[in-house]
Structures are given as structure tokens and as C-alpha cells.
Design an enzyme around this catalytic site. Structure first.
Site, PDB file in Angstrom:
ATOM      1  CG  HIS A 127       3.993 -50.501  41.795  1.00  0.00           C
ATOM      2  ND1 HIS A 127       3.134 -51.417  42.341  1.00  0.00           N
ATOM      3  CD2 HIS A 127       3.271 -49.798  40.887  1.00  0.00           C
ATOM      4  CE1 HIS A 127       1.938 -51.304  41.777  1.00  0.00           C
ATOM      5  NE2 HIS A 127       1.999 -50.323  40.892  1.00  0.00           N
ATOM      6  CB  SER A 328      11.127 -42.738  30.224  1.00  0.00           C
ATOM      7  OG  SER A 328       9.873 -42.656  30.871  1.00  0.00           O
TER       8      SER A 328
HETATM    9  C1  LIG Z   1       2.386 -51.119  36.874  1.00  0.00           C
HETATM   10  C2  LIG Z   1       3.588 -51.344  37.703  1.00  0.00           C
HETATM   11  C3  LIG Z   1       3.635 -52.388  38.623  1.00  0.00           C
HETATM   12  C4  LIG Z   1       2.464 -53.280  38.894  1.00  0.00           C
HETATM   13  O1  LIG Z   1       2.191 -54.025  37.800  1.00  0.00           O
HETATM   14  P1  LIG Z   1       0.739 -54.696  37.610  1.00  0.00           P
HETATM   15  O2  LIG Z   1       0.893 -55.309  36.275  1.00  0.00           O
HETATM   16  O3  LIG Z   1      -0.263 -53.585  37.692  1.00  0.00           O
HETATM   17  O4  LIG Z   1       0.574 -55.674  38.719  1.00  0.00           O
HETATM   18  C5  LIG Z   1       4.792 -52.591  39.331  1.00  0.00           C
HETATM   19  N1  LIG Z   1       5.857 -51.789  39.142  1.00  0.00           N
HETATM   20  C6  LIG Z   1       5.852 -50.772  38.274  1.00  0.00           C
HETATM   21  C7  LIG Z   1       7.068 -49.936  38.116  1.00  0.00           C
HETATM   22  C8  LIG Z   1       4.710 -50.504  37.540  1.00  0.00           C
HETATM   23  O5  LIG Z   1       4.709 -49.480  36.682  1.00  0.00           O
END
Ligand SMILES: *Cc1c(COP(=O)(O)O)cnc(C)c1O
Length: 387
Positions: A127, A328
């Protein structure tokens, strides 16, 4: 309340602005299929709590001077996640975060405090927020190649750890990547650590979306504390659904004890990243588990897979290379025309886009998307043909 403290009513013009904003959100909600946030929830029973300055500041397991909190309910939610992720009971600690990002920051923070000379390894498909977290925490880090399906490339990981064998690895593992929903091979990762005789290491899992999917499938990839995790972050506003971002972070308590500081001002332990924390989101999550229930989530997730398979088939039928990983709900397909991306709020990256079949995404909405994709690509082909 004394009269001089009373706010005045909203002006007609301001009221109209809010009405317009609400109308826009209702309109756009009809085509919300590109991001992994469930739209199915109803927390109206909890609205009275919004009339008080509630706040969950501090450690949820330690009493504090600030009594307008929901720590008791927060702990119940954490216990549910403790069972879902199989954290050993004697190691159990956690708190409700503002979302997946905060939980990831917490995991890397614990890893770095344990191993100040450690190196964080994470894949290209990680991410986007993680590179920022690494800068904030000022920790050494190395990006590892991904395989085409989005999982971390184990050969690249092995070679890179081998070169830096003198420094403890802090592995940032993806349990469901953002774009492709890929789950890194945790068995393979631990095998590498064993093969290289690395005895000091830390593994954090980013299970933002899949952490609320894999507990409910028959054949999950290894992903939880049984697979050797030290900490995990799961979003609450994704599969469970919430109008306010939230998540949970669970970690082995021994690491948390190392970073805890006692604070007289709030009369509690400062073990969390943020100071003031939402006291309403723990109630949202608790309410969801009480009303949907674990069996309800299992049914929802089965439904999401059925709609995902339907999307793969329908996008495939019009020649758009659609696929998804096992377990998924992220359906990857060829990047469509810009007007389709905008209308359906699709996340895109280079040549691919995805739809995420969250519980509110119906087959009818997939039909509309597929019709738009087909129409836009035939227009594009027609334009090329005329040129
Ligand atoms: C959405 C997401 C995040 C971030 O999460 P938030 O709740 O938006 O802070 C981190 N890693 C992955 C794989 C995600 O899908």
C-alpha cells in the site's frame, strides 16, 4: 446551557449546501464499486452516543481518569479479533485504530523499537502509505520485487536478506494487496528466515481487507498468528463497514510493554500512536458483530465471492482479461476508458483496474459496469477505425 452559549440555527443557504452535498453522496453511492468499503451498515441505534464528548484516549486495557469512554466494548471487539486471528491468549494486546494505515505504522514501530538496527522488507505491491510510514519512522528499508500476480517475490527476498544477514529483518507482509488482493507466502517467508539461520526477526501483516475475509473461508492461505506473525492491522471500515474510518491492530504484548509510557495527565498508559481516539467506532464494530454475527459475515463473504465470480465471467465474456485470487473479492481487469473509471470510481494502476465486490455490490451493478465497459471500448475501437 446558558443562552449566550447557544449556537444559532443554520442559515437557509447553508442548509441548502448540506442538502446538495447529501444529494451528491446519495447519487455517487449508486456507482461505488471500486474501493473496498462496505456500504451495508446501520448504526442509528448508537447515534445518542454522538451527543457526548466520548473519547477512548490511552490504553484500552488500563483504567484512565477520562471516564467518558467505551473501553469495555473496545476490549470485547479486540477479543473477537484475537480469536479470529488466533493470537496466543497470553500474548494478546491490541487497540482500535483510525484505520489500516495506523495499524501498519504501529506494527513497524514495534518492530523498529525491538530491532533499532532492523531493515524493513516490503514488496512493490505494498500500500502506498507504507513508504510514508517508513520515512516517518526513519527506519532502514528495502523494497522487494513482486511477482506478476502481486505476491512478494521470494527469490528476491531471499537474496536481499542474505546480503544483509547481520541486520534483523522486519518483514512487512501483505495479506491481500490493494490492487490485486494477493496474499504473500508467509510459509515461504519463514522458510527463508530458517534457511538463512536468521534468529532475530519480526513479521507484521497488513490485512486491511482480507483480515475480515480469511477467517470466514474454508481454505485460507496461512495469514494469522499461527503463521508466525508478531502484529497485524485490519481495517474496520472495509469489510465490516463504518461511516468513520477505523481498524484494529493486534500485537504480542511483550513488544508493547517495551514502548509503554505511564502518563499522569490522563492517568493511563500511552501505548497507542494517537492520543485521543474515537470512542464511537469501537461501538460500531461491536454492534456489527452483535447484529451481523460471525455466521452473518460468513454468508456475506460467500455472497461477495459469488458476485466476484460473476464479474470475472461477465468481464471475460466481453474480452477484458478478468481474474481474482483465491479468497479475494478484488476482481482485476484491463484498464477501461477514462469515463468508465470516473463514473464507477475505479482504482487503476498502469494497465489494470479493479472492482471490489463488497456486500453492497450486486449483479445488477456489475451488469451496468460491464455494459459501460463494452460500450466505451467499442466507441474507442470505432474511433480508431475511422482514423
Ligand atoms: C486500505 C488499505 C490500507 C490502508 O488502510 P486505511 O484503513 O485506509 O488506512 C493499507 N493496506 C491495504 C492493503 C489496504 O487495502
Amino acid at each position: 446551557m446558558d443562552d449566550i452559549l447557544r449556537p444559532s440555527p443554520l442559515s437557509a443557504a447553508d442548509k441548502k449546501r448540506l442538502d446538495d452535498l447529501y444529494a451528491m453522496i446519495e447519487r455517487e453511492a449508486a456507482t461505488f464499486i471500486g474501493y473496498p468499503c462496505s456500504a451495508i451498515f446501520d448504526y442509528r441505534a448508537l447515534y445518542p452516543f454522538l451527543s457526548h464528548p466520548i473519547n477512548n484516549v490511552g490504553d484500552p486495557f488500563v483504567p484512565s481518569n477520562f471516564h467518558l469512554n467505551t473501553h469495555v466494548f473496545e476490549r470485547e471487539v479486540l477479543e473477537i479479533f484475537g480469536e479470529l486471528t488466533h493470537i496466543p491468549a497470553d500474548a494478546f494486546w491490541g487497540y482500535i485504530t483510525n484505520g489500516g494505515t495506523e495499524g501498519n505504522m504501529y506494527g513497524i514501530f514495534l518492530g523498529r523499537e525491538l530491532f533499532p538496527d532492523g531493515v524493513v522488507y516490503y514488496s512493490e505491491d505494498t500500500h502506498y502509505s507504507v513508504s510514508k510510514i517508513l520515512r516517518c519512522l526513519h527506519v532502514r528499508n528495502i523494497m522487494i520485487k513482486s511477482q506478476p500476480d502481486g505476491r512478494i517475490d521470494l527469490e528476491d527476498l531471499r537474496e536481499t536478506i542474505r546480503i544483509h544477514r547481520d541486520l534483523p529483518p522486519i518483514i512487512f507482509a501483505n495479506v491481500g494487496t490493494t490492487m490485486r488482493g494477493a496474499v504473500d507466502d508467509l510459509v515461504g517467508i519463514r522458510q527463508i528466515l530458517d534457511d538463512l539461520a536468521v534468529h532475530r526477526s519480526y513479521i507484521h501483516a497488513d490485512a486491511a481487507l482480507s483480515g475480515m475475509i480469511l477467517p470466514f473461508v474454508d481454505d485460507p492461505q496461512p495469514w494469522d498468528f499461527r503463521a508466525g506473525l508478531d502484529s497485524i492491522s485490519i481495517s474496520g471500515h472495509k469489510m465490516i463497514g463504518s461511516p468513520m474510518p477505523c481498524g484494529v491492530c493486534l500485537a504480542k504484548k511483550v513488544y508493547v510493554d517495551r514502548i509503554a509510557r505511564s502518563i499522569e495527565y490522563v492517568g493511563t498508559l500511552d501505548t497507542t500512536i494517537l492520543g485521543s481516539r474515537s470512542a464511537i467506532t469501537p461501538l460500531f464494530l461491536w454492534y456489527a458483530f452483535r447484529t451481523v454475527g460471525l455466521e452473518g459475515f460468513r454468508r456475506r463473504i460467500k455472497y461477495c465471492f459469488e458476485v466476484a465470480d460473476y464479474a470475472v465471467a461477465e468481464l471475460g465474456r466481453i474480452g477484458r482479461n478478468a481474474w481474482r485470487h483465491a479468497n479475494s473479492v478484488t476482481v482485476v481487469f484491463d484498464r477501461p476508458a477514462p469515463e468508465v473509471i470516473s463514473k464507477w470510481q475505479l482504482a487503476v494502476q498502469n494497465a489494470i483496474a479493479h472492482v471490489i465486490t463488497m456486500p453492497h455490490v450486486t449483479r445488477e451493478r456489475i451488469d451496468c459496469l460491464v455494459a459501460d465497459v463494452a460500450r466505451a471500448s467499442s466507441v474507442a475501437l470505432g474511433a480508431k477505425g475511422n482514423a
